[in-house]
Design an enzyme around this catalytic site. Structure first.
Site, PDB file in Angstrom:
ATOM      1  N   ASP A 220       0.634  -1.308   0.333  1.00 58.72           N
ATOM      2  CA  ASP A 220       0.008   0.025  -0.126  1.00 58.72           C
ATOM      3  C   ASP A 220       0.522   1.241  -0.013  1.00 58.72           C
ATOM      4  O   ASP A 220       1.994   1.214   0.152  1.00 58.72           O
ATOM      5  CB  ASP A 220      -0.957   0.049   1.324  1.00 58.72           C
ATOM      6  N   ASP A 222       0.985   3.605   1.872  1.00 51.99           N
ATOM      7  CA  ASP A 222       0.843   4.450   3.718  1.00 51.99           C
ATOM      8  C   ASP A 222      -0.493   5.169   3.393  1.00 51.99           C
ATOM      9  O   ASP A 222      -1.690   5.189   2.977  1.00 51.99           O
ATOM     10  CB  ASP A 222       1.573   4.257   4.382  1.00 51.99           C
TER      11      ASP A 222
HETATM   12  N1  LIG Z   1       0.824   1.109   5.665  1.00 48.14           N
HETATM   13  C1  LIG Z   1       1.688   0.301   6.902  1.00 48.14           C
HETATM   14  N2  LIG Z   1       1.940   0.460   8.038  1.00 48.14           N
HETATM   15  C2  LIG Z   1       2.866   0.308   8.369  1.00 48.14           C
HETATM   16  N3  LIG Z   1       2.489  -1.533   8.394  1.00 48.14           N
HETATM   17  C3  LIG Z   1       2.453  -1.718   7.486  1.00 48.14           C
HETATM   18  N4  LIG Z   1       2.272  -3.242   6.454  1.00 48.14           N
HETATM   19  C4  LIG Z   1       2.481  -2.911   5.738  1.00 48.14           C
HETATM   20  N5  LIG Z   1       1.476  -1.718   5.536  1.00 48.14           N
HETATM   21  C5  LIG Z   1       2.029  -1.198   6.365  1.00 48.14           C
END
Ligand SMILES: Nc1ncnc2[nH]cnc12
Ligand SMILES: CSC[C@H]1O[C@H](OP(=O)(O)O)[C@H](O)[C@@H]1O
Length: 309
Positions: A220, A222
């Site tokens: 992703d 974040d």
């Molecule tokens: N955006 C994110 N922040 C922290 N841990 C994650 N693991 C997968 N995506 C994450």
């Protein structure tokens, strides 16, 4: 249990699976081991599989086989100690991460070479805590450059993804994801990806003298992208379905070289930087170290704490 390791199986390669990666495929399972360490039990049983070349690989799911352990509550010390007890010299870990960079797309892998610790101090992050034995591991280069390079050489085995050869991860405490402001702060610091497990796993692997690297799998973007919704677990798990298949394919491609380095030539360059790296890390002379602490630490380091009593 203190001191004595009865689990040794000469399994020199350990693999830690993170979110979405709960087993190895394509290898025959030969044994499942429940290990108890002086630091408690790992997240679940450790599966030992045989490669087509007859070498053994240990697999442990970081959050347990059904993902029942939160990142802040993983017993990282037991996980690392258990793999080492089986014989691991090399540990290749996998972690689902958020991307902090446009060019690291969900589905890409990043072989991070640096880590920023944003955990909050509640995680047990040293084997020496409470032992009465003082030691300081060198951690300026937190992951093995040799292991990263070995994995990078096999990136072409997984054509569907880009493998970025370096990067900085932020390890946050969680379990809630970051705010947009935090996400932007980490970008301003120059970080590449974010997760919740690199610390203390990498630190403990270093204390245990393991050659360690972690393949960070972007799931992703974040929370920093103004035009997009911030990350959710649903988004992570959706991307991890594809990432897990790619991770397994990458591992199968890497294994022949890794086995060569770990089994055929024990003094190989791959493990040399970490093997024996703690020998000058202790402050006290052995006779000033706590006898109980020495006994506990013998489980991990029979070579340093084996003889005095
Ligand atoms: N955006 C994110 N922040 C922290 N841990 C994650 N693991 C997968 N995506 C994450
Ligand atoms: C379920 S998303 C957050 C979770 O995913 C990552 O886990 P891992 O590093 O074990 O793959 C991240 O670090 C968080 O623990």
């Amino acid at each position: 249990m203190t001191g004595v390791n009865t689990y040794f199986r000469d399994v020199r390669i350990g693999v830690i699976g993170g979110t979405g990666l709960y087993s190895l495929d394509g290898l025959d399972v030969v044994e499942t081991v429940d290990v108890e360490t002086p630091w408690g039990r790992p997240s679940g049983p450790i599966t030992i599989a045989a490669s087509p070349r007859g070498h053994r690989i240990a697999f442990l799911a970081r959050h347990g086989p059904s993902h029942h352990v939160l990142p802040s509550e993983v017993n990282y010390r037991a996980n690392i100690a258990a793999l080492k007890a089986l014989g691991a010299q090399v540990v290749l870990a996998f972690s689902a991460v958020g991307s902090l960079r446009e060019e690291i797309r969900p589905g890409d892998f990043v072989l991070i070479d640096q880590i920023i610790d944003r955990t909050k101090g509640g995680r047990a992050d040293s084997f020496f805590t409470g032992t009465g034995v003082t030691a300081h591991a060198s951690f300026g280069e937190p992951v093995s450059a040799g292991l990263r390079a070995l994995v990078a050489r096999h990136a072409a085995a997984v054509p569907a993804i880009a493998v970025h050869g370096s990067g900085t991860s932020v390890c946050m405490e969680g379990p809630a994801f970051s705010t947009r402001a935090e996400s932007n702060l980490y970008r301003a610091w120059g970080a590449s990806v974010i997760n919740m497990t690199n610390i203390p796993e990498a630190k403990l692997a270093r204390e245990a003298e393991l050659t360690y690297a972690v393949v960070c799998m972007a799931t992703d973007y974040d929370a920093w992208r103004e035009a997009a919704e911030p990350v959710t677990v649903a988004e992570v798990m959706k991307t991890m379905k594809v990432n897990a298949a790619n991770a397994k394919a990458l591992l199968l491609a890497v294994l022949p070289d890794l086995e060569q380095a770990a089994y055929a030539d024990p003094a190989a360059a791959l493990t040399a930087p970490e093997a024996g790296s703690m020998q000058y890390a202790f402050q006290q002379p052995p006779e000033k170290q706590s006898a109980a602490g020495r006994k506990q630490l013998r489980f991990l380091f029979p070579q340093y704490f084996g003889a005095a009593e």
